[in-house]
Design a protein around this motif. Structure first.
Motif, PDB file in Angstrom:
ATOM      1  N   THR A 193      49.504  43.206  42.117  1.00 21.80           N
ATOM      2  CA  THR A 193      48.330  43.312  42.976  1.00 21.80           C
ATOM      3  C   THR A 193      48.532  42.362  44.146  1.00 21.80           C
ATOM      4  O   THR A 193      49.188  41.327  44.008  1.00 21.80           O
ATOM      5  CB  THR A 193      47.025  42.933  42.236  1.00 21.80           C
ATOM      6  OG1 THR A 193      47.143  41.600  41.743  1.00 21.80           O
ATOM      7  CG2 THR A 193      46.732  43.889  41.103  1.00 21.80           C
ATOM      8  N   THR A 221      46.205  40.615  47.431  1.00 18.46           N
ATOM      9  CA  THR A 221      44.855  40.413  47.955  1.00 18.46           C
ATOM     10  C   THR A 221      44.935  40.021  49.424  1.00 18.46           C
ATOM     11  O   THR A 221      45.975  39.570  49.903  1.00 18.46           O
ATOM     12  CB  THR A 221      44.115  39.329  47.159  1.00 18.46           C
ATOM     13  OG1 THR A 221      44.822  38.099  47.270  1.00 18.46           O
ATOM     14  CG2 THR A 221      43.992  39.717  45.688  1.00 18.46           C
ATOM     15  N   ILE A 249      40.853  45.731  35.713  1.00 20.33           N
ATOM     16  CA  ILE A 249      41.446  44.792  36.655  1.00 20.33           C
ATOM     17  C   ILE A 249      40.349  43.790  36.973  1.00 20.33           C
ATOM     18  O   ILE A 249      39.278  44.161  37.475  1.00 20.33           O
ATOM     19  CB  ILE A 249      41.961  45.494  37.921  1.00 20.33           C
ATOM     20  CG1 ILE A 249      43.105  46.434  37.546  1.00 20.33           C
ATOM     21  CG2 ILE A 249      42.390  44.472  38.965  1.00 20.33           C
ATOM     22  CD1 ILE A 249      43.638  47.252  38.692  1.00 20.33           C
ATOM     23  N   ILE A 308      41.809  44.500  47.478  1.00 22.46           N
ATOM     24  CA  ILE A 308      42.873  44.281  46.507  1.00 22.46           C
ATOM     25  C   ILE A 308      43.732  45.537  46.502  1.00 22.46           C
ATOM     26  O   ILE A 308      43.221  46.645  46.307  1.00 22.46           O
ATOM     27  CB  ILE A 308      42.303  44.039  45.078  1.00 22.46           C
ATOM     28  CG1 ILE A 308      41.324  42.871  45.070  1.00 22.46           C
ATOM     29  CG2 ILE A 308      43.426  43.837  44.077  1.00 22.46           C
ATOM     30  CD1 ILE A 308      39.900  43.288  45.121  1.00 22.46           C
ATOM     31  N   VAL A 310      46.549  47.607  44.595  1.00 26.80           N
ATOM     32  CA  VAL A 310      47.105  47.724  43.248  1.00 26.80           C
ATOM     33  C   VAL A 310      48.303  48.662  43.318  1.00 26.80           C
ATOM     34  O   VAL A 310      48.155  49.843  43.638  1.00 26.80           O
ATOM     35  CB  VAL A 310      46.059  48.265  42.258  1.00 26.80           C
ATOM     36  CG1 VAL A 310      46.646  48.369  40.858  1.00 26.80           C
ATOM     37  CG2 VAL A 310      44.807  47.404  42.268  1.00 26.80           C
TER      38      VAL A 310
END
Length: 130
Positions: free
Chosen positions: A65, A67, A89, A107, A109
């Motif tokens: 992931t 951010t 998550i 975020i 993924v």
């Protein structure tokens, strides 16, 4: 002739109705957006769990992931999700690391899903003095 054209369509619909939508792994997100609303900027961390599932036919592996801010952390299952399996998550946002006001954080993924990348978003309004 007409019946010959309807047979492939009927088979396709039957296959989809059985619940298997994708041949490979597929990351399905129940709701990819969460609004925390008005939150105290110095009130502590905000936590949300995004529900995910593998609605494909192969095991789903979340690779990483990413951010948009150091104020946001995401944790995910490290083991593969079998077809039909659900998990979460977990996202932790630290409002004290940003200025007061509205925020919107993303975020990313990455997985072996058909699309390769899904986006999750958290937002809200950090206010002083609450």
């Amino acid at each position: 002739m007409r019946n010959m054209l309807l047979l492939p369509l009927l088979l396709l619909c039957t296959h989809a109705a059985m619940g298997q939508k994708y041949e490979g792994a597929h990351l399905a997100v129940t709701d990819a957006f969460h609004n925390f609303g008005d939150v105290p900027r110095r009130g502590g961390d905000l936590v949300w769990e995004f529900e995910i599932a593998n609605d494909g036919a192969e095991p789903l592996v979340i690779l990483q992931t990413r951010t948009t801010c150091t104020c946001l952390k995401a944790s995910f299952p490290r083991r593969p999700l079998a077809p039909g399996e659900r998990a979460a998550i977990r996202v932790v946002y630290e409002p004290h690391k940003n200025e007061p006001g509205t925020f919107s954080k993303v975020i990313q993924v990455y997985s072996n899903s058909a699309g390769g990348r899904e986006l999750l978003t958290v937002c809200g309004n950090a206010v002083e003095g609450r």
